[in-house]
Write a protein that holds these residues in place. Structure first.
Motif, PDB file in Angstrom:
ATOM      1  N   GLY A 195       0.828  -1.199   0.000  1.00  0.00           N
ATOM      2  CA  GLY A 195       0.000   0.000   0.000  1.00  0.00           C
ATOM      3  C   GLY A 195       0.860   1.246   0.000  1.00  0.00           C
ATOM      4  N   TYR A 196       0.271   2.364   0.352  1.00  0.00           N
ATOM      5  CA  TYR A 196       0.998   3.627   0.366  1.00  0.00           C
ATOM      6  C   TYR A 196       1.792   3.795   1.665  1.00  0.00           C
ATOM      7  CZ  TYR A 196      -2.139   4.818  -3.472  1.00  0.00           C
ATOM      8  OH  TYR A 196      -2.832   4.816  -4.656  1.00  0.00           O
ATOM      9  N   GLN A 251      11.002   1.152   7.545  1.00  0.00           N
ATOM     10  CA  GLN A 251      10.738   2.472   6.985  1.00  0.00           C
ATOM     11  C   GLN A 251       9.257   2.634   6.643  1.00  0.00           C
ATOM     12  OE1 GLN A 251      13.081   3.197   3.495  1.00  0.00           O
ATOM     13  NE2 GLN A 251      14.624   4.347   4.621  1.00  0.00           N
ATOM     14  N   LEU A 252       8.818   3.883   6.683  1.00  0.00           N
ATOM     15  CA  LEU A 252       7.525   4.283   6.134  1.00  0.00           C
ATOM     16  C   LEU A 252       7.858   5.274   5.015  1.00  0.00           C
ATOM     17  CD1 LEU A 252       5.600   4.861   9.495  1.00  0.00           C
ATOM     18  CD2 LEU A 252       5.583   2.809   8.046  1.00  0.00           C
ATOM     19  N   GLU A 260       9.994  13.378   3.874  1.00  0.00           N
ATOM     20  CA  GLU A 260      11.050  12.414   4.159  1.00  0.00           C
ATOM     21  C   GLU A 260      10.417  11.122   4.644  1.00  0.00           C
ATOM     22  OE1 GLU A 260      12.538  13.311   8.621  1.00  0.00           O
ATOM     23  OE2 GLU A 260      13.010  14.870   7.180  1.00  0.00           O
ATOM     24  N   SER A 261      11.228  10.066   4.698  1.00  0.00           N
ATOM     25  CA  SER A 261      10.693   8.784   5.147  1.00  0.00           C
ATOM     26  C   SER A 261      10.567   8.739   6.659  1.00  0.00           C
ATOM     27  CB  SER A 261      11.606   7.637   4.674  1.00  0.00           C
ATOM     28  OG  SER A 261      11.516   7.482   3.274  1.00  0.00           O
TER      29      SER A 261
END
Length: 281
Positions: free
Chosen positions: A177-178, A207-208, A215-216
């Motif tokens: 997904g996003y 990580q997202l 930014e992540s």
């Protein structure tokens, strides 16, 4: 499928044998920020590795080409970054790993790095993989977030077709997904069946991507949990980006592991690895 716990064909990286049945680690700050921080981290990692008898390759990037924002820090660049990696290698004796993003970077990087990494987003780039393989250095292929684990067999074949059998593959999560990644632990067994040592990237997997306003983001609280699960599943090595002060890190501040907690996590993972080696597949 071959046994997910069977030793792989080892590769030689500097003084380290990787994938010979002993757990190894690829560790260091996500990106080189300054000389003092890089050397502090490298010396602490060397101290822990020697105390625990842990094969360790120092990892850090001289350049981060894949950034969420054009304003994000990208590193010191090729020339200065390689000079710093060469100093770390000379003063600590640790083998070093860094990533490349274009064919033009490969040759100068190969003069310093013992292992060269093909980033996940470039894991289908045939000519880049071939150029890295032709250096004769150990090649770390990171599995793209968009790839099935079985697809990494084709990436490995691009390396071996160039006459280089010194290759490892690294899982770093799959797009879910996003702004989210998920780790399918079955992928570790599937990639081990390819025949190359398999590494689990415990920090990038939490990580997202692009989820923190330019930014992540990340969920550092799950790094240790996923690392333990991967080692119990029988991986050969762990990839762990670590920083003396993660909250102030110029890149991936939400997912890097605190340097002062590195030794404790490694002790746990080594104990789990010893158990996993005794469990029938």
């Amino acid at each position: 499928m071959s046994s997910p716990l069977a030793p792989r064909r080892p590769v030689v990286c500097g003084p380290c044998s990787l994938g010979d049945g002993h757990l190894f680690v690829l560790a260091g700050p996500d990106v080189l920020e300054n000389r003092e921080m890089a050397l502090e981290t490298a010396h602490e990692l060397k101290s822990v590795a020697e105390r625990l008898g842990l094969p360790l390759v120092f990892k850090s990037s001289y350049l981060k080409a894949n950034r969420s924002s054009s304003q994000a820090y990208v590193g010191p660049g090729l020339s200065h970054g390689l000079e710093l990696l060469a100093e770390i290698k000379e003063t600590t004796g640790l083998p070093v790993l860094t990533d490349v993003h274009s064919i033009e970077e490969v040759e100068p990087t190969s003069r310093v790095a013992d292992m060269i990494q093909v980033p996940a987003f470039l894991s289908r780039q045939t000519f880049l993989i071939r150029a890295v393989a032709e250096t004769g250095r150990v090649v770390n292929l990171k599995k793209g977030q968009f790839l099935a684990p079985d697809d990494m067999k084709l990436a490995v074949e691009k390396v071996t077709a160039a006459g280089n059998d010194q290759v490892i593959v690294t899982e770093r999560g799959t797009t879910f997904g996003y702004h989210n990644l998920v780790v399918d632990m079955r992928s570790l067994g599937r990639m081990r069946a390819i025949g190359a040592p398999v590494v689990f990237d415990a920090t990038h997997s939490v990580q997202l991507p692009s989820a923190a306003e330019g930014e992540s983001g990340g969920e550092r609280e799950f790094v240790a949990l996923l690392a333990r699960a991967a080692v119990a599943a029988g991986v050969d090595g762990v990839f762990l980006e670590t920083h003396p002060d993660p909250k102030s890190a110029k890149c991936d501040s939400a997912s890097q592991w605190p340097l002062d907690s590195f030794a404790g996590l490694m002790e746990t993972l080594l104990a789990l690895h010893e158990v996993s080696r005794q469990v029938p597949a």
